[in-house]
Design a protein around this motif. Sequence first.
Motif, short mmCIF file in Angstrom:
data_model
loop_
_atom_site.label_atom_id
_atom_site.label_comp_id
_atom_site.label_asym_id
_atom_site.label_seq_id
_atom_site.Cartn_x
_atom_site.Cartn_y
_atom_site.Cartn_z
N ALA A 33 3.38 -0.16 3.74
CA ALA A 33 2.51 -1.15 4.37
C ALA A 33 2.25 -2.31 3.42
CB ALA A 33 1.18 -0.50 4.74
N VAL A 40 1.12 6.95 6.21
CA VAL A 40 1.65 5.59 6.10
C VAL A 40 2.66 5.58 4.96
CG1 VAL A 40 1.08 3.19 5.60
CG2 VAL A 40 -0.41 4.55 7.05
N PHE A 56 0.84 -1.19 0.00
CA PHE A 56 0.00 0.00 0.00
C PHE A 56 0.88 1.24 0.00
CE2 PHE A 56 -2.62 -3.22 2.01
CZ PHE A 56 -3.82 -3.05 1.34
N ALA A 96 -0.03 -6.23 3.02
CA ALA A 96 -1.35 -6.75 3.39
C ALA A 96 -1.26 -7.73 4.55
CB ALA A 96 -2.01 -7.42 2.20
N VAL A 97 -0.04 -8.23 4.82
CA VAL A 97 0.16 -9.16 5.93
C VAL A 97 1.33 -8.70 6.79
CG1 VAL A 97 -0.85 -11.28 5.00
CG2 VAL A 97 1.45 -10.64 4.34
N GLY A 98 1.40 -9.22 7.99
CA GLY A 98 2.44 -8.80 8.93
C GLY A 98 3.84 -9.12 8.49
N VAL A 119 -0.05 5.02 0.20
CA VAL A 119 -1.24 5.86 0.35
C VAL A 119 -0.85 7.34 0.34
CG1 VAL A 119 -3.33 6.19 1.70
CG2 VAL A 119 -2.10 4.03 1.84
N VAL A 164 -0.42 0.78 15.97
CA VAL A 164 0.06 0.52 14.61
C VAL A 164 0.08 -0.99 14.38
CG1 VAL A 164 1.92 0.92 12.96
CG2 VAL A 164 1.48 2.58 14.76
N PRO A 165 -0.72 -1.49 13.42
CA PRO A 165 -0.74 -2.94 13.18
C PRO A 165 0.58 -3.43 12.57
CG PRO A 165 -2.57 -1.83 12.07
CD PRO A 165 -1.63 -0.77 12.52
N SER A 166 0.78 -4.75 12.67
CA SER A 166 2.08 -5.27 12.23
C SER A 166 2.26 -5.24 10.72
CB SER A 166 2.28 -6.69 12.76
OG SER A 166 1.31 -7.54 12.20
N PHE A 167 1.16 -5.08 9.94
CA PHE A 167 1.34 -5.03 8.49
C PHE A 167 1.86 -3.67 8.02
CE2 PHE A 167 -3.17 -3.94 9.11
CZ PHE A 167 -3.26 -2.77 8.39
N VAL A 168 1.86 -2.70 8.91
CA VAL A 168 2.39 -1.38 8.56
C VAL A 168 3.86 -1.35 8.95
CG1 VAL A 168 2.19 1.10 8.96
CG2 VAL A 168 0.15 -0.30 8.92
N SER A 175 5.47 4.21 9.39
CA SER A 175 4.54 5.34 9.23
C SER A 175 5.11 6.55 9.96
CB SER A 175 3.16 4.97 9.75
OG SER A 175 3.24 4.43 11.03
#
Lengths: 179, 251
Positions: free
Chosen positions: A146, A143, A23, A148-150, A25, A41-45, A48
């Motif tokens: 990133a 961001v 991603f 789509a998966v960790g 963005v 902050v999720p692990s797929f990012v 940022s």
Amino acid sequence: MRWLGSLLLAIGVAFLGISLVTFSVPYSYTYSFSNTLTVDVPSFVQLSELKVYINSTNVTGYVEVIEPDGLSHVSELPVVLYLHPGNWTLKLLYERYVTERFEVVNYTVSTNCTNVTTQKVIKVPEVVNSTKAVINATAELRVLQAYAVGNPEAFKALGFALTLLGVLTYAAGYLKGKR
Amino acid sequence: MSSALKVFRVVLKERYKSPTLELIVPAMIAGNVMIPAFLIRGGFQPYGLVLSFIPMINVSETAAIALALRNVIFVTGEHVYQGFVSSYLTMPVSRTSFFLMAMVSDVVIPLFTFLAIETVYLDLAGILNPYSSSMLVIFSAGYLFSTGVIYLTTFLLKSPGASVLTSIFLLSAIFVGGGVGEFGLIISKNLNFLPLISWTNPYVIAVAETLLPSRYFGALADALTLGVLIDLILGALLYVITLLNFRRMDL
């Protein structure tokens, strides 16, 4: 046997596909806070950027940044933080701003015969340290990278292994059926 | 292998012959890219996650519903319309057992496939949290209610076209009409009646609760829980009515 092979192959290709998604963005999300801001902050990012500032020229703010590993530091605003995955907490500690106070002072004017004392209202600049936030701080999140998966590399390896296993299982089933 | 298992194997093979799963499972996996996209756009806030789980936006949920719809109307329904069910019933299984086998393969397997894929994906993406788990529960309850409606219309109307149109119109009316009603109640702050219609579209309440948590202070969570429970009870009731109807049906 062949259906299992084709199913594994399909899952493997889907895993490979999803691991290649990235991603980028061109968009920033703006938070406004006066006390505490929590950004999970999720692990797929992977990376940022969080730019924290107070939108006022005569106010200096200080923010305590608590990192996911528990370390904390105090920064003067504006500040740019590079966030890695985890739970980040920002606490607006205090604001320092210069205000003007009106003060009544005695003003003596010397004339030829006597001194005349009058009162005069003057403006006195005053530095105020406030622990209670008066002005909201703004945090702009962008961001930078990133997926789509960790862990895309592990997902890619899993997808490749499943694709290979699917092809082998399908081939084994095909040969078994031919015999 | 017992005779019941043999019949179940036949029922299962009929619904999942190649390339059904080969098309559906990758679509469910790849459809998950919408979740991080929504979460990024929403600044990692919970409502981004909640929005990404709304049916039609979420490709995986839509694929699960589409598979169930196809199984119920165009496989089980087709057998009922054409009278092929009687040939199954000559096998050593009761009508109730056959109905349960058909229900498991039509409805439960797509749901379990969806839940397994979502759980693994959410865990790998690091977003398996109370919000995403709640959305899976909300979807499962709505899914069971929706498939219950489809099952009942299929067995009652005995026509694929009429079943598709009736069930889709009925479900859309409940989902859209209920959603509009909930929206009206929420913006007018009339939360007393909300639990009564929360079962029609729990997503509106979930979005409102996560969008402005400080305004409602969890007041909507009770309505949401009740809505999910009503969905589950209605779904179970619809299946029981369909089963009773099937047991008395002339084939």
